[in-house]
Design a protein around this motif. Structure first.
Motif, short mmCIF file in Angstrom:
data_model
loop_
_atom_site.label_atom_id
_atom_site.label_comp_id
_atom_site.label_asym_id
_atom_site.label_seq_id
_atom_site.Cartn_x
_atom_site.Cartn_y
_atom_site.Cartn_z
N ASN A 184 2.27 1.81 -3.52
CA ASN A 184 1.19 2.25 -4.39
C ASN A 184 0.83 3.71 -4.12
O ASN A 184 0.59 4.51 -5.05
CB ASN A 184 -0.02 1.35 -4.18
N TYR A 185 0.83 4.11 -2.84
CA TYR A 185 0.54 5.50 -2.47
C TYR A 185 1.60 6.44 -3.02
O TYR A 185 1.28 7.52 -3.55
CB TYR A 185 0.46 5.62 -0.95
N VAL A 186 2.87 6.04 -2.91
CA VAL A 186 3.96 6.87 -3.43
C VAL A 186 3.78 7.10 -4.93
O VAL A 186 3.95 8.22 -5.43
CB VAL A 186 5.32 6.21 -3.13
N ARG A 191 0.84 -1.21 0.00
CA ARG A 191 0.00 0.00 0.00
C ARG A 191 0.87 1.26 0.00
O ARG A 191 0.53 2.27 -0.64
CB ARG A 191 -0.93 -0.01 1.22
N TYR A 192 2.00 1.19 0.70
CA TYR A 192 2.92 2.33 0.75
C TYR A 192 3.47 2.63 -0.65
O TYR A 192 3.46 3.77 -1.12
CB TYR A 192 4.06 2.02 1.72
N TYR A 218 9.43 4.26 7.59
CA TYR A 218 7.98 4.19 7.66
C TYR A 218 7.53 2.95 8.44
O TYR A 218 6.68 3.03 9.34
CB TYR A 218 7.40 4.18 6.24
N ASP A 250 -4.58 -0.40 -10.10
CA ASP A 250 -5.32 -0.77 -8.89
C ASP A 250 -5.38 -2.29 -8.71
O ASP A 250 -5.18 -2.80 -7.60
CB ASP A 250 -6.75 -0.21 -8.95
N GLY A 263 3.33 -0.03 -7.69
CA GLY A 263 3.84 1.07 -6.88
C GLY A 263 5.18 1.58 -7.37
O GLY A 263 5.68 1.19 -8.44
N LEU A 298 1.04 7.00 -6.76
CA LEU A 298 -0.16 7.73 -7.16
C LEU A 298 -0.26 9.14 -6.58
O LEU A 298 -0.88 10.02 -7.18
CB LEU A 298 -1.41 6.94 -6.76
N ASN A 299 0.39 9.39 -5.43
CA ASN A 299 0.09 10.63 -4.71
C ASN A 299 1.27 11.56 -4.45
O ASN A 299 1.06 12.77 -4.29
CB ASN A 299 -0.57 10.29 -3.37
N GLN A 309 -1.94 -3.41 -7.92
CA GLN A 309 -1.37 -2.61 -6.83
C GLN A 309 0.07 -2.17 -7.16
O GLN A 309 0.96 -2.24 -6.31
CB GLN A 309 -1.41 -3.38 -5.51
#
Length: 657
Positions: free
Chosen positions: A122-124, A119-120, A166, A149, A154, A126-127, A152
Motif C-alpha cells: 500500500n505504501y509503494v 502495508r508495504y 524488506y 484505504d 497496493g 501511494l508514496n 488496502q
C-alpha cells in the motif's frame, strides 16, 4: 461442570448481547430489542431470557445460548466461539501441547508477515514514484482513495527481490517464514518475490486478518491474476473476497451478492453496495455457501454476462444444490411468494447483466440501474431455462429433445404448484406439448425425498398463529447428558446407528406427522449439548472413506479433532469399553433416542402449557390445545415399544395396530 458450563455460568447473556451492538430494554422478566440477524426496524422481535441465559427471535427464529449468538454474529465456528468466550469469561482452556503451541506461533508469525507486506504494498502504491503504474491503473478503474484505504490496495514493484529484502533484511523474518507465507519463491540464486509489477489486493478472513494476496498483472505477464498459493493460513476455495467488510451489510439487507472479481467488489462498496463479495477465481464452493448461510438465506449471483460468466453461474448453482443435497436439503421448492428456492435455506436469484458489461461498469455508470437489476433478479429456474435452451433451435426436433433432457431433471425436483407453472413455461419456450412433458416427468424415477431438516428444525406454525415462546436452553440434567453421550459414542463407533435412528424417528414422524414436523429426524436433532453437537458435526464433515470403522480408528480420528473437541470426545471411548453385543448396540442406540426425543416432546408440551396460561383469546387457545393433543399422541407413540420383526406382535393378534 464442563468448561462450556463454566463459561455459561460466568457470562451474562444480556451483557454480552448489549456489548455486541444490540440495544436491549427490559420487558417484564426478559429483555427485548431489534434482531441483529434479519432486517427488523419496526417491531422488536428479539427476546433475551436472563433466567435461562438464552435468546429467541420471533421474526427469523434464531435462538440459542451465548455460543449460538457469538457464532452467528461473528460468523465463526464453535471452536473459535469457545476461545473468544473463554477469554471473556477469564477461563483458561486446556493447555495445548508443544506441537499445537508451535503451530499457533507459526500462524501468528505468518499473519504478522502478511500484515506488514500489505502495508508495504500500500505504501509503494501511494508514496513511491515507482508506484506510478499502479496509481495509473487504479485511477483508470475509477477507484477512489477511500476504497484504496478500506481494501488496502497496493502495488508490487517490477523487481525480483524488493519485498523479500524488506521483510528479511529490514524486518528480520526468516527465509522459511517468508516462503511459507507465499510471498517469496525459492530459486537457485536465492528467494525472489512472487508478486512483481502487479496491483495487489490483500485477502482477509472474516475477522479482517490478512491471510493472502491477489495480484493483477499490469504487463503481459501470465497469469493475468495470481493468488497466494495454499498456505497454513490461505485456502483459495474457502475464502470470499470482501466478506470482512460485507458481513454486517449482508445481515442488514438479508442478501449476499456474489460477483466475479476484486474490482467488482471494490466498486460496489465504493458506491454504497456493501453486501457484495467474490470468490477468488473459482466457482462457488461448499465452504463459500456455508459461510454465506451463517449471514443470510438470500444469495444473488451477478457473474459476467458472457459465455464464461454463464458457465460460472451454472457451476455456482450446482455447488449450492450439491451442498444442499449432501445436507439432505437439496430439492427446489416454492415459497409463498412464488420464488423458487432450495430446501437448504438458500434462496437463489441471478442478476441479469447487460451484454458485454461487468458489474463494476454498471455500478460506476449508473448506480440506480444496478439497484434496479438487483431488484429484478431472476429466480433460479428462469435462469436455468434460459441457460439450457440458449443456442438451441427449437424448430429442430433433435435440439428440442436436447433441451427437454436438460430440463426434465430440474422440473422433477419442483413442488407440484411450481412444477405446473414451469411445465407451461417449458412448453412456451421449447414448443413441446405440456402433456408430453408431464408424461416424461411421470416416467422419471423420483429419488426418495431426503429428510426435511431445515423445516424440521423450527416449528411449522400457521401464519396467523402467534409465535410460541422459545425453548429455554437450560443446562442438561445429568441423565440427559449421559444419554446423549452414550448415543453419540455409539453413532461414532457404529456407522449403521445413524441410519437406524433416522428410520426410527421417521416412523414416529409418519405416525404423527403434524407433531413430528416440529422435530428433526437425525442424530444431530437429538443432541443439545454444544460440545456433542460440535463433535457430531465434525464427524459428518469427515469424508465417508475417512470415517472410523472400529475402536482403533475411532481413537485415531478423535486425536485429529483438536481441542476442545478431542478432550470432549475422549470420555466417549470410555463409554464404549462396556461395549454392547453386536446384536444389541442398535437397540441401545434406539433406546437412547427414545429417551432424548421424549424429553424434547415433554419440554415442548410444558412450553405450550405455559403459553396457554397467558392467553385469553379463545381461538388461539384452541390452536394451542390442538398442538397439545398432537404432542401427547406423539409422546405415546415414543413410549410404545417398536414392533418386533422376528416374533408375532400382540397388537397384531388383537387387531389394535
Amino acid at each position: 461442570m464442563s468448561v462450556i458450563d463454566d463459561i455459561k455460568a460466568n457470562i451474562d447473556i444480556v451483557d454480552l448481547i448489549n456489548s455486541m451492538g444490540v440495544g436491549l430494554r427490559r420487558s417484564g422478566r426478559s429483555f427485548v430489542g431489534f434482531c441483529p440477524f434479519h432486517p427488523n426496524t419496526r417491531t422488536p422481535a428479539f427476546y433475551v431470557y436472563p433466567d435461562t441465559q438464552s435468546f429467541y427471535c420471533f421474526g427469523c427464529h434464531a435462538s440459542g445460548t451465548v455460543f449460538d449468538f457469538v457464532m452467528r454474529k461473528q460468523g465463526i465456528d464453535f471452536k473459535e466461539a469457545l476461545e473468544l468466550l473463554a477469554e471473556r469469561a477469564g477461563i483458561r482452556l486446556e493447555p495445548k501441547n508443544d506441537a499445537q503451541r508451535q503451530e499457533d506461533a507459526r500462524r501468528a508469525r505468518l499473519l504478522e508477515i502478511n500484515g506488514i507486506a500489505a502495508r508495504y504494498f500500500n505504501y509503494v502504491l501511494l508514496n513511491l514514484s515507482r508506484g506510478e503504474p499502479g496509481r495509473a491503473y487504479v485511477a483508470r478503474r475509477g477507484i477512489n482513495q477511500d476504497a484504496i484505504d478500506a481494501f488496502q490496495i497496493g502495488y508490487s514493484l517490477d523487481e525480483w527481490g524488493h519485498l523479500f529484502s524488506y521483510l528479511h533484511d529490514k524486518k528480520g523474518y526468516s527465509v522459511e517464514d517468508i516462503i511459507a507465507a507465499g510471498l517469496a519463491i525459492p530459486g537457485e540464486r536465492g528467494p525472489y518475490d512472487r508478486f512483481r509489477n502487479r496491483i495487489i489486493f490483500p485477502i482477509r478472513n472474516v475477522r479482517g486478518e490478512v491471510i493472502g494476496f491477489g495480484g493483477r498483472a499490469l504487463g503481459d505477464e501470465q497469469p493475468k491474476y495470481l493468488n497466494t498459493p495454499e498456505t497454513p493460513l490461505f485456502k483459495k476455495s474457502e475464502v470470499l473476497y470482501g466478506l470482512d467488510l460485507a458481513r454486517d451489510a449482508i445481515r442488514a439487507t438479508n442478501r449476499a451478492i456474489v460477483v466475479e472479481g476484486y474490482v467488482d467488489v471494490i466498486t460496489a462498496h465504493q458506491y454504497g453496495f456493501r453486501n457484495v463479495v467474490a470468490p477468488l477465481g473459482t466457482a462457488l464452493s461448499k465452504a463459500h455457501i456455508n459461510q454465506l448461510k451463517r449471514l443470510t438465506d438470500n444469495v444473488y449471483l451477478a457473474l459476467d454476462a458472457d459465455a464464461a460468466g454463464q458457465k460460472a453461474t451454472l457451476r455456482g448453482l450446482e455447488t449450492i444444490r450439491t451442498t444442499g443435497e449432501e445436507e439432505g436439503e437439496g430439492r427446489m421448492v416454492t415459497t409463498a411468494q412464488g420464488i423458487v428456492r432450495l430446501e437448504n435455506d438458500v434462496t437463489i436469484r441471478v442478476i441479469r447483466l447487460p451484454a458485454g458489461r461487468d458489474p463494476d461498469e454498471v455500478m460506476a455508470a449508473d448506480p440506480n440501474l444496478w439497484q434496479q437489476l438487483v431488484e429484478q433478479a431472476a429466480p433460479v429456474m428462469d435462469f436455468y431455462l434460459e441457460a439450457y435452451t440458449a443456442g438451441l433451435d427449437m424448430h429442430d426436433p433433435i435440439q428440442q429433445r436436447q433441451a427437454i433432457e436438460r430440463i426434465i431433471p430440474l422440473l422433477s425436483e419442483l413442488d407440484g404448484a411450481a412444477q405446473r407453472v414451469y411445465v407451461a413455461r417449458v412448453e412456451q419456450i421449447t414448443g413441446v406439448r405440456s402433456e408430453l412433458i408431464v408424461d416424461l416427468l411421470r416416467a422419471r424415477v423420483q429419488p426418495a425425498r431426503r429428510n426435511d431438516r431445515s423445516r424440521n428444525k423450527r416449528p411449522l406454525l400457521r401464519p396467523e398463529e402467534p409465535p410460541l415462546p422459545p425453548t429455554p436452553s437450560t443446562p442438561l440434567d445429568e441423565r440427559r447428558r449421559k444419554t446423549e453421550a452414550y448415543l453419540l459414542a455409539l453413532a461414532l463407533r457404529y456407522p449403521s446407528v445413524n441410519i437406524a435412528i433416522e428410520k426410527l424417528l421417521e416412523e414416529y414422524h409418519t405416525r404423527c406427522r403434524e407433531a413430528g414436523e416440529l422435530f428433526g429426524a437425525g442424530v444431530e436433532d437429538l443432541l443439545e449439548d454444544p460440545l456433542h453437537q460440535a463433535i457430531w458435526q465434525a464427524y459428518l464433515a469427515t469424508p465417508l472413506d475417512q470415517r472410523p470403522t472400529d475402536q482403533e480408528s475411532l481413537q485415531a480420528w478423535i486425536e485429529t479433532l483438536g481441542e476442545p473437541l478431542t478432550g470432549g470426545a475422549k470420555p466417549l471411548l470410555e463409554l464404549l469399553e462396556r461395549r454392547p453385543d453386536d446384536v444389541r448396540f442398535r437397540h441401545e442406540a434406539e433406546q437412547c433416542a427414545r429417551i432424548l426425543r421424549k424429553a424434547q416432546v415433554m419440554e415442548r408440551i410444558r412450553r405450550y402449557n405455559e403459553r396457554l396460561r397467558e392467553l385469553d383469546n379463545e381461538e388461539e387457545m384452541e390452536r394451542i390445545l390442538h398442538h397439545l393433543r398432537e404432542l401427547s399422541t406423539y409422546a405415546e407413540q415414543i413410549t410404545q415399544p417398536r414392533r418386533s420383526s422376528t416374533f408375532p406382535d400382540l397388537r397384531d393378534l388383537l387387531g389394535n395396530g
